[in-house]
Design a protein around this motif. Structure first.
Motif, PDB file in Angstrom:
ATOM      1  N   SER A 251       0.865  -1.186   0.000  1.00 14.46           N
ATOM      2  CA  SER A 251       0.000   0.000   0.000  1.00 14.46           C
ATOM      3  C   SER A 251       0.893   1.224   0.000  1.00 14.46           C
ATOM      4  CB  SER A 251      -0.966   0.007   1.187  1.00 14.46           C
ATOM      5  OG  SER A 251      -0.283   0.027   2.418  1.00 14.46           O
ATOM      6  N   GLY A 252       0.270   2.421   0.017  1.00 12.10           N
ATOM      7  CA  GLY A 252       1.047   3.639  -0.137  1.00 12.10           C
ATOM      8  C   GLY A 252       0.718   4.704   0.881  1.00 12.10           C
ATOM      9  N   SER A 253       0.606   5.941   0.402  1.00 13.04           N
ATOM     10  CA  SER A 253       0.519   7.096   1.303  1.00 13.04           C
ATOM     11  C   SER A 253      -0.907   7.557   1.543  1.00 13.04           C
ATOM     12  CB  SER A 253       1.369   8.249   0.762  1.00 13.04           C
ATOM     13  OG  SER A 253       1.050   8.528  -0.589  1.00 13.04           O
ATOM     14  N   ARG A 254      -1.887   6.730   1.159  1.00 13.40           N
ATOM     15  CA  ARG A 254      -3.279   6.941   1.520  1.00 13.40           C
ATOM     16  C   ARG A 254      -3.828   8.290   1.032  1.00 13.40           C
ATOM     17  NH1 ARG A 254      -6.117   4.596   1.927  1.00 13.40           N
ATOM     18  NH2 ARG A 254      -7.150   4.230   3.909  1.00 13.40           N
TER      19      ARG A 254
ATOM     20  N   ALA B 218       4.238   6.571   3.967  1.00 20.11           N
ATOM     21  CA  ALA B 218       3.864   5.232   3.505  1.00 20.11           C
ATOM     22  C   ALA B 218       4.697   4.161   4.208  1.00 20.11           C
ATOM     23  CB  ALA B 218       4.044   5.127   1.985  1.00 20.11           C
ATOM     24  N   SER B 219       5.989   4.420   4.352  1.00 21.45           N
ATOM     25  CA  SER B 219       6.862   3.485   5.064  1.00 21.45           C
ATOM     26  C   SER B 219       6.405   3.308   6.512  1.00 21.45           C
ATOM     27  CB  SER B 219       8.304   3.991   5.014  1.00 21.45           C
ATOM     28  OG  SER B 219       9.162   3.151   5.751  1.00 21.45           O
ATOM     29  N   ALA B 220       6.056   4.415   7.169  1.00 25.03           N
ATOM     30  CA  ALA B 220       5.591   4.341   8.558  1.00 25.03           C
ATOM     31  C   ALA B 220       4.301   3.534   8.661  1.00 25.03           C
ATOM     32  CB  ALA B 220       5.377   5.752   9.108  1.00 25.03           C
ATOM     33  N   CYS B 221       3.421   3.663   7.673  1.00 24.03           N
ATOM     34  CA  CYS B 221       2.183   2.875   7.665  1.00 24.03           C
ATOM     35  C   CYS B 221       2.490   1.381   7.676  1.00 24.03           C
ATOM     36  CB  CYS B 221       1.337   3.218   6.431  1.00 24.03           C
ATOM     37  SG  CYS B 221       0.405   4.758   6.566  1.00 24.03           S
ATOM     38  N   HIS B 222       3.397   0.964   6.791  1.00 23.59           N
ATOM     39  CA  HIS B 222       3.759  -0.452   6.730  1.00 23.59           C
ATOM     40  C   HIS B 222       4.369  -0.930   8.040  1.00 23.59           C
ATOM     41  CE1 HIS B 222       3.236  -1.628   2.430  1.00 23.59           C
ATOM     42  NE2 HIS B 222       3.277  -0.322   2.250  1.00 23.59           N
ATOM     43  N   HIS B 223       5.289  -0.149   8.578  1.00 28.33           N
ATOM     44  CA  HIS B 223       5.953  -0.570   9.812  1.00 28.33           C
ATOM     45  C   HIS B 223       4.956  -0.733  10.956  1.00 28.33           C
ATOM     46  CE1 HIS B 223      10.085   1.092   8.317  1.00 28.33           C
ATOM     47  NE2 HIS B 223       9.655   0.048   7.639  1.00 28.33           N
TER      48      HIS B 223
END
Length: 470
Positions: free
Chosen positions: A255-258, A309-314
């Motif tokens: 997924s990405g940056s919403r 986006a990276s923070a969302c995944h983490h």
């Protein structure tokens, strides 16, 4: 009363010429007439348009008048007559329309080099699977609407057999610790350093997006976005994590940056189209000069969206791993909708990868298949003709509309059953048959990446069928 927001479409409807005056007028109304009704704002703008000389010394409206007094119909920037040469990988199964899209992009006056990946298919601006290097210019639609859309794979210490013996716990984690969909938010916001970034205060378009970003942190989008449990098979004994070859439980997300990323993309795409008027066939490729305030603003906002986006995944992985009481052994992750400053052809260029995986020499990445086909952990070979890039997945061979019309629910159910995959959510638009054969795609890019391991999906969580955000 909510603040008034004018749009470029409204101003064009009033007769305003396309160009920078559109943005100036929108900003003036937003700042000085926030409580006006749309009718009142349109009346003011119409008056200035009708007689800009009368308003040239007005302390508020003079900025609009100044642009109207000097602006003529903006000059259309011509494309080159012939495209720059570029490499196509897997050309035999890429549609002509996709190649035509990259041909338009590579004819931009700022284009220096390009490449087309074997999963390529048509999109807006650059095709999905298109790579374009430009000289000191960034193309918002060359990055895409879902800025920073990315993959993240966590390899865990859980026994492979637990995917069957504890199947209900794995499924429970997918259902309770993830959220999907265009407007999905968590009721309780998580803290994260990315939400403290100064860009949220310093860049106008981001100031009103902090609350949305906070609410959607750790959620996933719609379309082909997913979170899934599966089996990781490490094939390379000389891997970067010193893991023994064999099978492990893995958690893979896409997924990405919403909503924040989508609004950033929309804002700067509109601005680019106002400042950079291109022929109709290339209008979605409007670019921003990196020496301008607009170009620098977009670059900062894009990088913030990528970090978000990276923070969302983490956060998703943190929740899921904690729910299963697991320990993280290794992680691989990469963007595939982004722009980077890189050295190619002896100079620094802006490399846009819209649905393409960075594959510099020794660089690790994830290339997923479909919900039933394996994904691949890859190591880049640094192939210059691909601009150090590889595919970002299998790539669609059917549009969403065609997939829904061609594939039945029973056919999809049987395919999932035959491959031992449990699906939560999802729709026929994401059926495995809508995608190219990932093994064929990987064969077409053997010069670009080498395989370090595989990931076989076993439990897949997606949003219900709907529009994509990639």
């Amino acid at each position: 009363m909510s603040e008034l927001k004018m749009t470029g479409k409204q101003l064009l409807g009033l007769g305003y010429p396309q160009g920078p005056v559109i943005r100036v007028a929108i900003d003036v109304i937003a700042e000085h007439y926030p409580a006006a009704t749309p009718e009142e704002a349109e009346a003011v703008l119409s008056s200035v348009l009708k007689d800009p000389v009368a308003y040239q010394h007005d302390p508020v409206l003079g900025a609009i008048a100044a642009h109207l007094m000097v602006e003529e119909k903006p000059e259309v920037i011509a494309l080159r007559d012939t495209p720059v040469d570029y490499a196509i990988f897997g050309a035999e199964f890429i549609e002509e329309g996709t190649i035509k899209q990259l041909n338009n992009a590579i004819r931009l006056p700022v284009a220096v080099a390009g490449a087309l990946m074997p999963d390529a298919h048509q999109g807006y601006g650059l095709p999905i699977g298109g790579v374009l290097a430009t000289d000191n210019a960034v193309i918002p639609y060359g990055v895409g609407v879902d800025i920073g859309c990315r993959m993240c794979l966590s390899i865990l210490d859980l026994p492979e057999a637990s995917l069957e013996t504890q199947a209900s716990n794995y499924q429970k984690a997918l259902k309770n610790k993830t959220k999907f969909g265009a407007g999905a938010e968590w009721k309780r916001n998580d803290a994260d350093p990315v939400l403290e970034r100064s860009e949220f205060r310093e860049i106008p378009v981001l100031r009103n997006l902090l609350d949305k970003a906070a609410g959607q942190l750790g959620t996933s989008g719609s379309g082909n976005h997913f979170v899934e449990w599966g089996i990781v098979t490490i094939l390379d004994a000389n891997n970067e994590w010193n893991l023994a070859p064999g099978n492990y439980v893995g958690l893979l997300s896409h997924s990405g940056s919403r909503g924040m990323g989508a609004q950033v993309a929309g804002h700067y795409t509109r601005l680019a189209k106002e400042l950079c008027v291109l022929p109709k066939e290339a209008q979605h490729l409007a670019y921003l000069d990196m020496n301008t305030e607009a170009g620098q603003e977009y670059w900062l906002a894009m990088n913030l969206a990528g970090d978000y986006a990276s923070a969302c995944h983490h956060l998703i992985h943190q929740r899921m791993i904690a729910e299963m009481g697991a320990t993280l052994l290794a992680r691989v992750e990469n963007h595939h909708n982004f722009a980077w400053k890189e050295i190619h052809h002896g100079k620094e260029l802006i490399v846009h990868r819209k649905g393409a995986t960075p594959a510099g020499k020794g660089m690790l990445g994830i290339i997923p298949g479909s919900m039933t086909a394996p994904g691949f952990i890859v190591r880049g070979k640094g192939e210059e003709s691909s601009l150090h890039s590889a595919s970002h997945g299998a790539g669609r061979q059917m549009s969403r509309t065609k997939a829904i019309a061609s594939i039945t629910a029973e056919e999809m159910r049987k395919m999932l059953q035959d491959n031992g995959v449990t699906l939560i959510g999802g729709g026929l638009d994401e059926a495995p048959g809508a995608y190219k054969d990932i093994n064929t795609v990987m064969s077409a890019q053997s010069d670009l990446v080498e395989t370090v391991g595989r990931f076989q999906p076993k439990m897949v969580r997606m949003a219900d069928g709907g529009p994509a955000e990639d």
